[in-house]
Write a protein that holds these residues in place. Structure first.
Motif, PDB file in Angstrom:
ATOM      1  N   GLN A 117      13.044  -9.393  17.490  1.00 20.43           N
ATOM      2  CA  GLN A 117      12.060  -8.686  16.683  1.00 20.43           C
ATOM      3  C   GLN A 117      11.774  -9.444  15.387  1.00 20.43           C
ATOM      4  O   GLN A 117      10.636  -9.480  14.912  1.00 20.43           O
ATOM      5  N   ALA A 118      12.802 -10.044  14.801  1.00 20.47           N
ATOM      6  CA  ALA A 118      12.614 -10.840  13.597  1.00 20.47           C
ATOM      7  C   ALA A 118      11.726 -12.049  13.879  1.00 20.47           C
ATOM      8  O   ALA A 118      10.852 -12.397  13.079  1.00 20.47           O
ATOM      9  N   ASP A 119      11.943 -12.684  15.020  1.00 22.51           N
ATOM     10  CA  ASP A 119      11.110 -13.830  15.391  1.00 22.51           C
ATOM     11  C   ASP A 119       9.664 -13.394  15.590  1.00 22.51           C
ATOM     12  O   ASP A 119       8.729 -14.107  15.187  1.00 22.51           O
ATOM     13  N   GLY A 120       9.489 -12.221  16.202  1.00 26.54           N
ATOM     14  CA  GLY A 120       8.131 -11.715  16.409  1.00 26.54           C
ATOM     15  C   GLY A 120       7.438 -11.407  15.097  1.00 26.54           C
ATOM     16  O   GLY A 120       6.244 -11.686  14.923  1.00 26.54           O
ATOM     17  N   LEU A 121       8.195 -10.840  14.139  1.00 26.31           N
ATOM     18  CA  LEU A 121       7.631 -10.538  12.825  1.00 26.31           C
ATOM     19  C   LEU A 121       7.224 -11.822  12.113  1.00 26.31           C
ATOM     20  O   LEU A 121       6.128 -11.897  11.530  1.00 26.31           O
ATOM     21  N   ALA A 122       8.086 -12.831  12.152  1.00 32.68           N
ATOM     22  CA  ALA A 122       7.771 -14.107  11.510  1.00 32.68           C
ATOM     23  C   ALA A 122       6.538 -14.741  12.144  1.00 32.68           C
ATOM     24  O   ALA A 122       5.679 -15.303  11.447  1.00 32.68           O
ATOM     25  N   GLU A 151       5.229  -3.774   6.913  1.00 37.25           N
ATOM     26  CA  GLU A 151       5.915  -3.797   5.626  1.00 37.25           C
ATOM     27  C   GLU A 151       7.313  -3.190   5.692  1.00 37.25           C
ATOM     28  O   GLU A 151       8.247  -3.694   5.063  1.00 37.25           O
ATOM     29  N   LEU A 152       7.482  -2.133   6.447  1.00 36.51           N
ATOM     30  CA  LEU A 152       8.780  -1.477   6.532  1.00 36.51           C
ATOM     31  C   LEU A 152       9.841  -2.366   7.173  1.00 36.51           C
ATOM     32  O   LEU A 152      11.042  -2.158   6.955  1.00 36.51           O
ATOM     33  N   LEU A 153       9.426  -3.335   7.945  1.00 36.04           N
ATOM     34  CA  LEU A 153      10.390  -4.216   8.609  1.00 36.04           C
ATOM     35  C   LEU A 153      11.027  -5.201   7.628  1.00 36.04           C
ATOM     36  O   LEU A 153      12.146  -5.669   7.856  1.00 36.04           O
ATOM     37  N   ASP A 154      10.315  -5.523   6.556  1.00 30.99           N
ATOM     38  CA  ASP A 154      10.876  -6.426   5.547  1.00 30.99           C
ATOM     39  C   ASP A 154      10.159  -6.176   4.221  1.00 30.99           C
ATOM     40  O   ASP A 154       9.369  -7.012   3.750  1.00 30.99           O
ATOM     41  N   PRO A 155      10.375  -5.012   3.593  1.00 38.72           N
ATOM     42  CA  PRO A 155       9.615  -4.642   2.394  1.00 38.72           C
ATOM     43  C   PRO A 155       9.817  -5.586   1.221  1.00 38.72           C
ATOM     44  O   PRO A 155       8.914  -5.775   0.406  1.00 38.72           O
ATOM     45  N   ARG A 156      10.994  -6.179   1.099  1.00 37.23           N
ATOM     46  CA  ARG A 156      11.281  -7.039  -0.056  1.00 37.23           C
ATOM     47  C   ARG A 156      10.357  -8.251  -0.104  1.00 37.23           C
ATOM     48  O   ARG A 156       9.942  -8.682  -1.188  1.00 37.23           O
ATOM     49  N   ARG A 157      10.017  -8.793   1.059  1.00 38.07           N
ATOM     50  CA  ARG A 157       9.194 -10.004   1.077  1.00 38.07           C
ATOM     51  C   ARG A 157       7.733  -9.743   1.420  1.00 38.07           C
ATOM     52  O   ARG A 157       6.845 -10.432   0.933  1.00 38.07           O
ATOM     53  N   ILE A 158       7.469  -8.737   2.251  1.00 43.11           N
ATOM     54  CA  ILE A 158       6.090  -8.514   2.688  1.00 43.11           C
ATOM     55  C   ILE A 158       5.302  -7.711   1.665  1.00 43.11           C
ATOM     56  O   ILE A 158       4.128  -8.005   1.398  1.00 43.11           O
ATOM     57  N   ARG A 159       5.925  -6.705   1.064  1.00 49.46           N
ATOM     58  CA  ARG A 159       5.178  -5.837   0.140  1.00 49.46           C
ATOM     59  C   ARG A 159       4.561  -6.591  -1.043  1.00 49.46           C
ATOM     60  O   ARG A 159       3.383  -6.383  -1.345  1.00 49.46           O
ATOM     61  N   PRO A 160       5.299  -7.464  -1.750  1.00 50.24           N
ATOM     62  CA  PRO A 160       4.661  -8.176  -2.874  1.00 50.24           C
ATOM     63  C   PRO A 160       3.447  -8.996  -2.448  1.00 50.24           C
ATOM     64  O   PRO A 160       2.449  -9.047  -3.171  1.00 50.24           O
ATOM     65  N   VAL A 161       3.537  -9.615  -1.283  1.00 51.83           N
ATOM     66  CA  VAL A 161       2.409 -10.413  -0.789  1.00 51.83           C
ATOM     67  C   VAL A 161       1.228  -9.510  -0.455  1.00 51.83           C
ATOM     68  O   VAL A 161       0.080  -9.797  -0.821  1.00 51.83           O
TER      69      VAL A 161
END
Length: 228
Positions: free
Chosen positions: A12-17, A57-67
């Motif tokens: 799932q992480a690979d798919g998100l990236a 965004e919920l999958l990685d809020p720390r990095r996706i939300r600011p962008v």
């Protein structure tokens, strides 16, 4: 409260990236590229990318939300150059008496490598449709593209200048931010890799209009020479 951290499988992480990389490529290569669709279409595609980032965004809020927030807030600034292109291309079409879509096709031609068969196929089709106007339209489009600054580079430059003002460790209210925005929008670039930008400010470059007198910007009248 610290943002929640979600743990999910490697697949799932690979798919998100992969999804984020695809969205980033669309943004830089198609939506914010100098050669692209009209402003309204770019804005629609920009909103599509922002919405897709919001859904992830919920999958990685720390990095996706600011962008995502930065893109959402700066959409009009980032895509402003496309409005300039639309206006200038419409002027070329009107001056040559040809349809707007042929002028934009000449713009697309500049993006294709001359070694590509598609380049010469499009070249031949445009030449037959534009006839005697082909060379003039092609040269005018090239000149417009060379002289139109991409607002993304201007915004990146402006953001680098803003960082100095946000490390003062004090509260910045709306009046301060409005004054800062006014100052930076009307302050000329002292240095630039492109000669046509040197000495001009973001407002001049984005609107294509000369900088009025400072007193007129503040709602006053220019100073008159003192009579003897």
């Amino acid at each position: 409260m610290a943002p929640a951290v979600y743990l999910f499988p490697r697949s799932q992480a690979d798919g998100l990236a992969r999804d984020v990389r695809t969205l980033t490529q669309w943004l830089s290569h198609d939506i914010l590229a100098l050669v692209g669709p009209v402003l309204a279409t770019r804005q629609m595609l920009f909103d599509f990318v922002v919405d897709k980032l919001r859904r992830r965004e919920l999958l990685d809020p720390r990095r996706i939300r600011p962008v995502r927030v930065a893109l959402q807030n700066q959409r009009d600034n980032l895509a402003a150059f496309a409005g300039q292109l639309d206006t200038k291309f419409a002027g070329i079409a009107q001056a040559a008496g040809v349809p707007d879509d042929l002028v934009r096709a000449a713009c697309v031609l500049h993006r294709k490598p001359t070694t590509s068969p598609a380049y010469w196929q499009l070249w031949g089709g445009l030449q037959s449709q534009l006839g005697g106007h082909f060379q003039a339209v092609f040269a005018a489009v090239a000149q417009v593209m060379q002289r139109t600054p991409r607002s993304s580079s201007l915004v990146e430059n402006l953001n680098s200048r803003l960082r100095n003002y946000f490390t003062l460790r004090c509260h910045l209210g709306t009046p301060h931010l409005d004054l800062l925005r006014f100052f930076l929008n009307h302050r000329g670039f002292v240095r630039s890799r492109r000669a046509e930008r040197q000495g001009k400010n973001p407002r001049e470059l984005m609107t294509g209009q000369a900088h009025p007198h400072w007193l007129m910007l503040l709602g006053l009248s220019p100073l008159q020479p003192q009579r003897s």
